[in-house]
Scaffold this motif. Structure first.
Motif, PDB file in Angstrom:
ATOM      1  N   LEU A 113       0.841  -1.209   0.000  1.00  0.00           N
ATOM      2  CA  LEU A 113       0.000   0.000   0.000  1.00  0.00           C
ATOM      3  C   LEU A 113       0.872   1.254   0.000  1.00  0.00           C
ATOM      4  CD1 LEU A 113      -2.894   1.210   0.160  1.00  0.00           C
ATOM      5  CD2 LEU A 113      -2.438   1.553   2.563  1.00  0.00           C
ATOM      6  N   ILE A 114       1.947   1.216   0.797  1.00  0.00           N
ATOM      7  CA  ILE A 114       2.824   2.395   0.854  1.00  0.00           C
ATOM      8  C   ILE A 114       3.455   2.656  -0.509  1.00  0.00           C
ATOM      9  CG2 ILE A 114       5.014   3.243   1.791  1.00  0.00           C
ATOM     10  CD1 ILE A 114       4.080   2.067   4.495  1.00  0.00           C
ATOM     11  N   LYS A 115       3.912   1.592  -1.165  1.00  0.00           N
ATOM     12  CA  LYS A 115       4.508   1.759  -2.504  1.00  0.00           C
ATOM     13  C   LYS A 115       3.489   2.385  -3.445  1.00  0.00           C
ATOM     14  CE  LYS A 115       8.396  -1.326  -2.716  1.00  0.00           C
ATOM     15  NZ  LYS A 115       8.399  -1.946  -1.376  1.00  0.00           N
ATOM     16  N   GLY A 136       8.766   5.591  15.358  1.00  0.00           N
ATOM     17  CA  GLY A 136       9.739   4.496  15.332  1.00  0.00           C
ATOM     18  C   GLY A 136      10.390   4.314  13.981  1.00  0.00           C
ATOM     19  N   THR A 137      11.039   3.182  13.820  1.00  0.00           N
ATOM     20  CA  THR A 137      11.648   2.846  12.527  1.00  0.00           C
ATOM     21  C   THR A 137      11.202   1.436  12.200  1.00  0.00           C
ATOM     22  OG1 THR A 137      13.565   2.196  13.814  1.00  0.00           O
ATOM     23  CG2 THR A 137      13.704   4.280  12.657  1.00  0.00           C
ATOM     24  N   SER A 138      10.164   1.339  11.386  1.00  0.00           N
ATOM     25  CA  SER A 138       9.570   0.034  11.113  1.00  0.00           C
ATOM     26  C   SER A 138       9.693  -0.272   9.629  1.00  0.00           C
ATOM     27  CB  SER A 138       8.099   0.075  11.501  1.00  0.00           C
ATOM     28  OG  SER A 138       7.477   1.106  10.755  1.00  0.00           O
ATOM     29  N   ASP A 139       9.097  -1.379   9.250  1.00  0.00           N
ATOM     30  CA  ASP A 139       9.003  -1.731   7.831  1.00  0.00           C
ATOM     31  C   ASP A 139       8.436  -0.595   7.003  1.00  0.00           C
ATOM     32  OD1 ASP A 139       9.883  -4.174   8.362  1.00  0.00           O
ATOM     33  OD2 ASP A 139       8.089  -5.281   7.763  1.00  0.00           O
ATOM     34  N   GLU A 140       7.422   0.087   7.586  1.00  0.00           N
ATOM     35  CA  GLU A 140       6.784   1.159   6.817  1.00  0.00           C
ATOM     36  C   GLU A 140       7.782   2.228   6.403  1.00  0.00           C
ATOM     37  OE1 GLU A 140       3.212   0.636   9.711  1.00  0.00           O
ATOM     38  OE2 GLU A 140       5.091  -0.429   9.427  1.00  0.00           O
ATOM     39  N   HIS A 141       8.706   2.534   7.317  1.00  0.00           N
ATOM     40  CA  HIS A 141       9.696   3.566   7.002  1.00  0.00           C
ATOM     41  C   HIS A 141      10.606   3.109   5.876  1.00  0.00           C
ATOM     42  CE1 HIS A 141       8.419   4.585  11.047  1.00  0.00           C
ATOM     43  NE2 HIS A 141       8.719   5.822  10.737  1.00  0.00           N
ATOM     44  N   ILE A 142      11.030   1.852   5.977  1.00  0.00           N
ATOM     45  CA  ILE A 142      11.943   1.340   4.955  1.00  0.00           C
ATOM     46  C   ILE A 142      11.227   1.306   3.603  1.00  0.00           C
ATOM     47  CG2 ILE A 142      13.324  -0.674   4.277  1.00  0.00           C
ATOM     48  CD1 ILE A 142      13.730  -1.117   7.374  1.00  0.00           C
ATOM     49  N   SER A 143       9.951   0.860   3.622  1.00  0.00           N
ATOM     50  CA  SER A 143       9.175   0.834   2.363  1.00  0.00           C
ATOM     51  C   SER A 143       9.031   2.226   1.772  1.00  0.00           C
ATOM     52  CB  SER A 143       7.756   0.310   2.588  1.00  0.00           C
ATOM     53  OG  SER A 143       7.798  -0.932   3.199  1.00  0.00           O
ATOM     54  N   THR A 144       8.780   3.201   2.646  1.00  0.00           N
ATOM     55  CA  THR A 144       8.583   4.575   2.166  1.00  0.00           C
ATOM     56  C   THR A 144       9.865   5.090   1.524  1.00  0.00           C
ATOM     57  OG1 THR A 144       7.036   4.945   3.988  1.00  0.00           O
ATOM     58  CG2 THR A 144       7.847   6.888   2.851  1.00  0.00           C
ATOM     59  N   VAL A 145      10.980   4.885   2.218  1.00  0.00           N
ATOM     60  CA  VAL A 145      12.268   5.366   1.700  1.00  0.00           C
ATOM     61  C   VAL A 145      12.603   4.659   0.396  1.00  0.00           C
ATOM     62  CG1 VAL A 145      14.760   5.447   2.150  1.00  0.00           C
ATOM     63  CG2 VAL A 145      13.145   6.035   3.962  1.00  0.00           C
ATOM     64  N   LEU A 148      10.397   5.948  -2.482  1.00  0.00           N
ATOM     65  CA  LEU A 148      10.641   7.322  -2.942  1.00  0.00           C
ATOM     66  C   LEU A 148      12.030   7.524  -3.530  1.00  0.00           C
ATOM     67  CD1 LEU A 148       9.032   9.174   0.064  1.00  0.00           C
ATOM     68  CD2 LEU A 148       8.391   9.615  -2.311  1.00  0.00           C
ATOM     69  N   ARG A 149      13.004   6.769  -3.000  1.00  0.00           N
ATOM     70  CA  ARG A 149      14.393   7.054  -3.338  1.00  0.00           C
ATOM     71  C   ARG A 149      14.711   7.060  -4.833  1.00  0.00           C
ATOM     72  NH1 ARG A 149      17.634   4.429   0.188  1.00  0.00           N
ATOM     73  NH2 ARG A 149      18.040   6.346   1.254  1.00  0.00           N
ATOM     74  N   PRO A 150      14.143   6.126  -5.637  1.00  0.00           N
ATOM     75  CA  PRO A 150      14.524   6.140  -7.061  1.00  0.00           C
ATOM     76  C   PRO A 150      14.178   7.454  -7.759  1.00  0.00           C
ATOM     77  CG  PRO A 150      13.221   4.181  -6.534  1.00  0.00           C
ATOM     78  CD  PRO A 150      13.209   5.045  -5.316  1.00  0.00           C
ATOM     79  N   TYR A 151      13.233   8.216  -7.190  1.00  0.00           N
ATOM     80  CA  TYR A 151      12.735   9.379  -7.909  1.00  0.00           C
ATOM     81  C   TYR A 151      13.287  10.706  -7.409  1.00  0.00           C
ATOM     82  CZ  TYR A 151       9.405   5.687  -8.896  1.00  0.00           C
ATOM     83  OH  TYR A 151       8.837   4.489  -9.242  1.00  0.00           O
ATOM     84  N   LYS A 152      13.586  10.786  -6.119  1.00  0.00           N
ATOM     85  CA  LYS A 152      13.894  12.097  -5.531  1.00  0.00           C
ATOM     86  C   LYS A 152      14.958  11.984  -4.447  1.00  0.00           C
ATOM     87  CE  LYS A 152      11.026  14.160  -7.871  1.00  0.00           C
ATOM     88  NZ  LYS A 152      11.331  15.206  -8.781  1.00  0.00           N
ATOM     89  N   PRO A 153      15.783  13.037  -4.271  1.00  0.00           N
ATOM     90  CA  PRO A 153      16.616  13.082  -3.071  1.00  0.00           C
ATOM     91  C   PRO A 153      15.704  13.334  -1.862  1.00  0.00           C
ATOM     92  CG  PRO A 153      16.937  15.052  -4.406  1.00  0.00           C
ATOM     93  CD  PRO A 153      15.966  14.192  -5.147  1.00  0.00           C
ATOM     94  N   LEU A 154      15.969  12.658  -0.756  1.00  0.00           N
ATOM     95  CA  LEU A 154      15.079  12.754   0.399  1.00  0.00           C
ATOM     96  C   LEU A 154      15.772  13.445   1.565  1.00  0.00           C
ATOM     97  CD1 LEU A 154      13.834   9.044   0.425  1.00  0.00           C
ATOM     98  CD2 LEU A 154      12.846  10.964  -0.821  1.00  0.00           C
TER      99      LEU A 154
END
Length: 271
Positions: A113-115, A136-145, A148-154
């Motif tokens: 869903l996040i993707k 926190g730092t969960s799966d959701e954070h890793i999925s979000t990063v 997004l990473r292929p498209y934009k500097p974060l």
């Protein structure tokens, strides 16, 4: 393909900023909301992506929790909070049958869903996309990063409160940012004093300066302290017009200053 759509949906987005916190209850969504309003005040177009699947509070803060999300050729159309279309939102809250439905999903479904959220929302042209994440730092954070990473500097902003405990939690966030290669734009200390509704004097309820010390320790910018303004909090709780009341609040100058630094930092990076 999904990749092509993702790239084109994010192609008009200039900067992406993730708002992170080590634990719940530090007012991260409030800071994300206020930052969006302060950036808008500075003439920017802003989107907020709410990937907090279990507690999506952004729609309620903007009084648009009953809005429906529509589809267009390139995906979902975000919900606009004003006539000028200067702030747009996407949240899991818009997709639940009832606003109180809790999302109890296993990791893979959440990640999918996040993707989809990241790539399938037709944001149009935005100066900033602010991503409100769960604590926190969960799966959701890793999925979000990862999404997004292929498209934009974060960039990331870490929200803490003045107490030691919260500061310890932020250390873990800093480690997460290092590991995932997220650039830390800075630390915001929220609730760093109580503004009396009667005389407007600011009292430090907790020890002060935890956020600033932490920023020094981590070698990242300290973006500023945001006082706790009970009148503003009440306007949120009562569903009054937070957007209108925000510029009159004691938190406003602090957030305008933070927004300015975020803008400067983001534009330095892209130049």
């Amino acid at each position: 393909s999904a990749e092509v759509i993702g790239a084109s949906n994010l192609s008009g987005v200039r900067h992406v900023v993730l708002v992170l916190s080590g634990k719940g209850g530090v007012g991260k969504s409030t800071v994300a909301t206020q930052l969006a309003l302060a950036l808008r005040q500075a003439g920017k177009k802003v989107g907020i992506l709410d990937v907090d699947l279990c507690g999506p509070s952004i729609p309620r803060m903007f009084r648009v929790q009953d809005s429906a999300v529509h589809q267009c050729d390139s995906g979902w159309v975000p919900v606009f909070v004003d006539q000028e279309k200067s702030i747009s939102l996407m949240s899991i809250g818009f997709l639940l049958e009832k606003p109180d439905d809790a999302v109890v999903w296993r990791g893979p479904k959440k990640n999918a869903l996040i993707k989809q959220f990241v790539t399938d929302v037709a944001w149009g042209d935005l100066d900033f996309l602010i991503v409100d994440t769960p604590p926190g730092t969960s799966d959701e954070h890793i999925s979000t990063v990862e999404a997004l990473r292929p498209y934009k500097p974060l960039g990331a902003i870490l929200v803490t409160t003045p107490q030691e405990v919260a500061v310890g939690d932020v250390r873990r966030e800093l480690t997460f940012c290092k590991k995932t290669g997220l650039r830390v734009l800075g630390i915001v200390e929220n609730m760093s004093g109580f503004v009396c509704p009667h005389c407007s004097e600011c009292t430090n309820v907790f020890s002060k300066g935890g956020g600033e010390e932490l920023a020094k320790y981590a070698g990242v910018p300290f973006l500023g302290s945001v006082p706790l303004d009970p009148q503003l909090s009440q306007s949120l709780e009562e569903g009054r017009d937070f957007i209108r009341e925000f510029p009159k609040s004691s938190a406003f100058p602090a957030l305008l200053h933070i927004a300015q630094q975020v803008s400067d930092s983001a534009s330095q990076r892209s130049s």
